[in-house]
Design an enzyme around this catalytic site. Structure first.
Site, short mmCIF file in Angstrom:
data_model
loop_
_atom_site.label_atom_id
_atom_site.label_comp_id
_atom_site.label_asym_id
_atom_site.label_seq_id
_atom_site.Cartn_x
_atom_site.Cartn_y
_atom_site.Cartn_z
N CYS A 1 0.84 -1.19 0.00
CA CYS A 1 0.00 0.00 0.00
C CYS A 1 0.88 1.25 0.00
O CYS A 1 1.90 1.28 0.68
CB CYS A 1 -0.96 0.10 1.18
SG CYS A 1 -2.15 -1.23 1.25
N TRP B 1 -3.05 -2.55 -1.73
CA TRP B 1 -2.81 -3.98 -1.88
C TRP B 1 -3.73 -4.61 -0.85
O TRP B 1 -3.53 -4.46 0.36
CB TRP B 1 -1.36 -4.32 -1.60
CG TRP B 1 -1.00 -5.75 -1.86
CD1 TRP B 1 -0.62 -6.28 -3.06
CD2 TRP B 1 -0.98 -6.82 -0.92
NE1 TRP B 1 -0.37 -7.62 -2.92
CE2 TRP B 1 -0.58 -7.99 -1.62
CE3 TRP B 1 -1.26 -6.94 0.45
CZ2 TRP B 1 -0.45 -9.23 -1.01
CZ3 TRP B 1 -1.13 -8.18 1.05
CH2 TRP B 1 -0.73 -9.29 0.33
N ASN C 1 -1.99 2.32 5.97
CA ASN C 1 -1.14 1.23 5.50
C ASN C 1 -0.85 0.37 6.73
O ASN C 1 -0.61 0.90 7.80
CB ASN C 1 0.15 1.85 4.94
CG ASN C 1 1.15 0.83 4.47
OD1 ASN C 1 0.86 -0.36 4.39
ND2 ASN C 1 2.33 1.30 4.15
N GLY C 2 -0.87 -0.96 6.57
CA GLY C 2 -0.61 -1.84 7.71
C GLY C 2 -1.88 -2.50 8.19
O GLY C 2 -2.89 -2.51 7.47
N LYS D 1 11.80 -16.06 -8.89
CA LYS D 1 11.79 -15.08 -9.99
C LYS D 1 10.85 -15.53 -11.10
O LYS D 1 10.06 -14.76 -11.62
CB LYS D 1 13.19 -14.89 -10.60
CG LYS D 1 14.18 -14.00 -9.90
CD LYS D 1 13.80 -12.58 -9.69
CE LYS D 1 13.01 -12.35 -8.47
NZ LYS D 1 13.59 -12.28 -7.18
N HIS E 1 14.78 -38.50 -4.94
CA HIS E 1 14.01 -38.93 -3.77
C HIS E 1 12.53 -38.57 -3.89
O HIS E 1 11.80 -38.62 -2.91
CB HIS E 1 14.61 -38.32 -2.50
CG HIS E 1 16.02 -38.75 -2.25
ND1 HIS E 1 16.35 -40.04 -1.88
CD2 HIS E 1 17.20 -38.09 -2.38
CE1 HIS E 1 17.66 -40.14 -1.77
NE2 HIS E 1 18.21 -38.96 -2.07
N GLU F 1 7.03 -15.45 -9.97
CA GLU F 1 6.34 -14.19 -9.72
C GLU F 1 6.09 -13.35 -10.98
O GLU F 1 5.10 -12.64 -11.03
CB GLU F 1 7.01 -13.37 -8.61
CG GLU F 1 8.37 -12.86 -8.90
CD GLU F 1 9.01 -12.18 -7.68
OE1 GLU F 1 8.30 -11.64 -6.84
OE2 GLU F 1 10.25 -12.19 -7.60
C1 F6R Z 1 10.79 -11.46 -4.65
C2 F6R Z 1 10.81 -10.44 -3.63
C3 F6R Z 1 10.29 -10.79 -2.28
C4 F6R Z 1 11.07 -10.01 -1.20
C5 F6R Z 1 10.45 -10.24 0.19
C6 F6R Z 1 11.24 -9.52 1.25
O1 F6R Z 1 11.37 -11.00 -5.82
O2 F6R Z 1 11.19 -9.34 -3.86
O3 F6R Z 1 10.33 -12.16 -2.03
O4 F6R Z 1 12.39 -10.42 -1.22
O5 F6R Z 1 9.13 -9.81 0.20
O6 F6R Z 1 11.27 -8.15 0.98
P1 F6R Z 1 12.39 -7.21 1.58
O7 F6R Z 1 13.67 -7.57 0.93
O8 F6R Z 1 11.94 -5.84 1.25
O9 F6R Z 1 12.43 -7.48 3.06
#
Ligand code: F6R
Length: 601
Positions: free
Chosen positions: A2, A85, A111-112, A483, A502, A486
């Site tokens: 957000c 979000w 936010n939160g 990667k 396994h 997502e």
């Molecule tokens: C994937 C990605 C997420 C973040 C995760 C932690 O590409 O970016 O998996 O790595 O949400 O986010 P940070 O690094 O901001 O704590």
């Protein structure tokens, strides 16, 4: 997760300023968005579902809206905005922010998570409040309204905060006050200032076109702006706080796409430079952290998602280079380690945003036991950085694409430096990293991209794909899967290569793509046999390796860099993931269901 952007000042086109600010924050959430502003003692609200980047103020149709995004004729304009979000409630206009009380006495963006909102909502319902959404945010508006019966606006906000549990940030305005009030408890909120104008945002790049002068609102602080003057308060004592304006150096360009079609590819290509910035750490700080690791009775590395995979890479690097055991835990799983923490334990928290709720909670749990915190973090103004005893800034610049790329390699580089420093070989590690960065510089060219595009086209319609790696490249196989998942939405899974036989090998059928991360190390022979086992069952092997091997159906060349193989192996997979996203017509910068910083548990 957000984005909040609010404006207080004399500009008449405040709603437009807020919309533009929200566009720069869209990576934080893109389900829906909304703004509100005050005009003639009324607050007007406009909400939309979908991406704000696709919204054009000039051609927008406000027929079914109560607002017209034109001039606001007030002495000072108060306008708040939010890109969402979804956490509580589905994606629709009603549930998107701003939220408000029945006659829009109180309007806010948030936010939160307001954790105890259902109990408070039940109490407020008994008092006669009527709710139109399923959100926790609407409850905050009503809670403030309830306190307005006996207090002025600022006091009512303060009283409401006292009753709220959880991590949050919000900005609120009221029909009967000229104040804009903002509060921060665990979610980011930064205030840009330009004379008597204020920009309150979740992230600095959102207001950079207006100002680079900021006030850091710390956790458990709130501020109130009225008639161009700002006051700060502590959230517990409500005592006033003095704050200094800080001038920051971020440039707007680094937060824009420039000539690139997407942030993701821009950020992948930036790794030529970002790695060098990461390696160029303050050596005294690195040695200080290495000393702390060597002296600690237990070191925990904590992170989530991709940052978590970097932590796992660290486990292998420390064992290999420094012959030292460090423990990795995902932020969300950290509480089970709590019984082993003492004031001699060390925690290394890894994060791009520095705002990930699960990691912050792990830090809080550790701090309760007197654990010393080192953070490896990109956003230096973040909650995590401010909670840490030592910060190792990764200096990657703003990372806007939701999928982390340049921050990941910078974090791996710092973990590598630390491992070498713990082994008393900082100079050797630094030299290796500098050489690796220069080889990556050679690697990242249009021909390389084209070559990988060949494989992207070949596999773009597959349903599933797998990635295998051994030792330090096992977490890179897991990260590769993240990667690909997502941004391409292809079902992708990473495995320790030796584990295939396994169970997972049952998933291989004719032409299933399997990426094998084959480094020139002591595990090379074994992983090549594992790749052969896959090939014998019809699998299509894409080798990421310094040399071409018979078992490969397709070869992506990477330089032979020894202990920095995680750095060179992840980059071609980042490019492949990006290309698959583009070929499959997905938005690589804003993948479905995700948000850049995950500020909920
Ligand atoms: C994937 C990605 C997420 C973040 C995760 C932690 O590409 O970016 O998996 O790595 O949400 O986010 P940070 O690094 O901001 O704590």
């Amino acid at each position: 997760m957000c984005g909040i952007f609010s404006y207080y000042g004399k500009k008449k086109n405040a709603p437009e300023i807020v919309i533009e600010g929200l566009k720069r924050l869209e990576y934080r959430g893109y389900d829906s968005w909304g703004i509100a502003y005050k005009q003639d003692s009324e607050i007007h609200v406009h909400k939309e579902t979908g991406k704000i980047s696709e919204f054009k103020v000039e051609t927008a149709d406000f027929k079914d809206s109560e607002v017209s995004i034109g001039e606001v004729k007030e002495k000072f304009t108060l306008s708040i905005g939010h890109s969402r979000w979804a956490t509580h409630g589905r994606v629709n206009k009603t549930n998107s922010h701003p939220h408000f009380t029945e006659d829009k006495d109180i309007v806010l963006v948030h936010n939160g998570i307001f954790e105890n909102y259902s109990e408070v909502k039940a109490y407020l319902k008994k008092k006669g409040h009527k709710f139109i959404t399923e959100t926790d945010t609407e409850v905050i508006a009503h809670l403030i309204e309830e306190h307005l019966k006996t207090h002025d606006f600022l006091e009512a906000v303060k009283m409401a905060i006292k009753e709220m549990e959880g991590r949050f940030a919000f900005v609120v305005i009221s029909k009967n006050s000229n104040k804009m009030v903002a509060a921060r408890k665990g979610s980011p909120l930064i205030i840009g200032v330009k004379g008597k104008e204020y920009f309150i945002a979740s992230d600095i790049p959102a207001f950079l076109p207006h100002t680079n002068k900021i006030y850091y609102l710390d956790d458990n602080q709130l501020c109130s702006i009225e008639n161009g003057e700002i006051e700060f308060f502590d959230m517990d004592s409500f005592d006033p706080i003095e704050k200094r304006i800080v001038e920051i150096e971020l440039d707007i360009e680094s937060a824009e796409k420039g000539e690139f079609p997407h942030f993701m590819i821009k950020e992948i290509m930036e790794q030529k430079d970002t790695l060098n910035r990461a390696i160029n750490q303050n050596e005294d700080q690195i040695l200080k952290v290495a000393d702390a690791i060597n002296k600690a009775y237990g070191t925990y590395v904590v992170g989530c998602g991709t940052a978590g995979k970097v932590g796992m890479v660290g486990e292998f690097l420390f064992s290999k280079i420094a012959k030292k055991h460090i423990n990795f835990s995902f932020g969300s799983e950290f509480t089970s380690h709590k019984p082993f923490l003492t004031n001699k334990t060390l925690m290394i928290a890894i994060s791009q945003s520095g705002e990930t709720a699960d990691t912050l909670e792990a830090i809080e749990a550790a701090k309760e036991k007197g654990v010393k915190i080192v953070s490896i973090v990109n956003v230096e103004s973040s909650t995590m950085a401010r909670m840490s005893d030592i910060v190792l800034p990764i200096k990657a610049g703003p990372e806007k694409a939701v999928a982390s790329t340049k921050a990941t390699t910078s974090q791996i580089a710092i973990m590598t430096l630390l491992a070498y420093a713990c082994a008393g070989k900082l100079y050797e590690g630094k030299q290796l990293l500098i050489n690796t960065a220069s080889q990556i510089n050679d690697m990242l060219n249009p021909r390389y991209e084209e070559h990988i595009m060949g494989i992207a086209k070949r596999i773009q319609d597959v349903e599933s794909m797998y990635i295998i790696g051994r030792d330090v490249n096992y977490p890179i196989a897991l990260e590769s899967a993240i990667k690909l998942q997502e941004v391409s939405y292809i079902h992708a899974e990473g495995f320790a290569a030796g584990e295939l036989k396994h169970g997972p090998i049952a998933l291989i059928s004719e032409n299933t793509p399997v990426i094998a991360l084959v480094s020139n190390d002591e595990y090379k022979k074994e992983i090549l046999s594992n790749a052969m086992e896959v090939k014998s069952r019809g699998g299509y092997i894409i080798g990421v390796a310094p040399e071409n091997e018979d078992v490969f159906d397709f070869w992506i060349r990477v330089p032979d860099t020894g202990n920095t193989s995680p750095l060179v192996n992840i980059i071609p997979v980042q490019i492949l993931a990006y290309q698959l996203a583009v070929l499959r017509k997905n938005d690589p910068d804003k993948p479905r269901n995700l948000a850049k910083s995950v500020t909920v548990k």
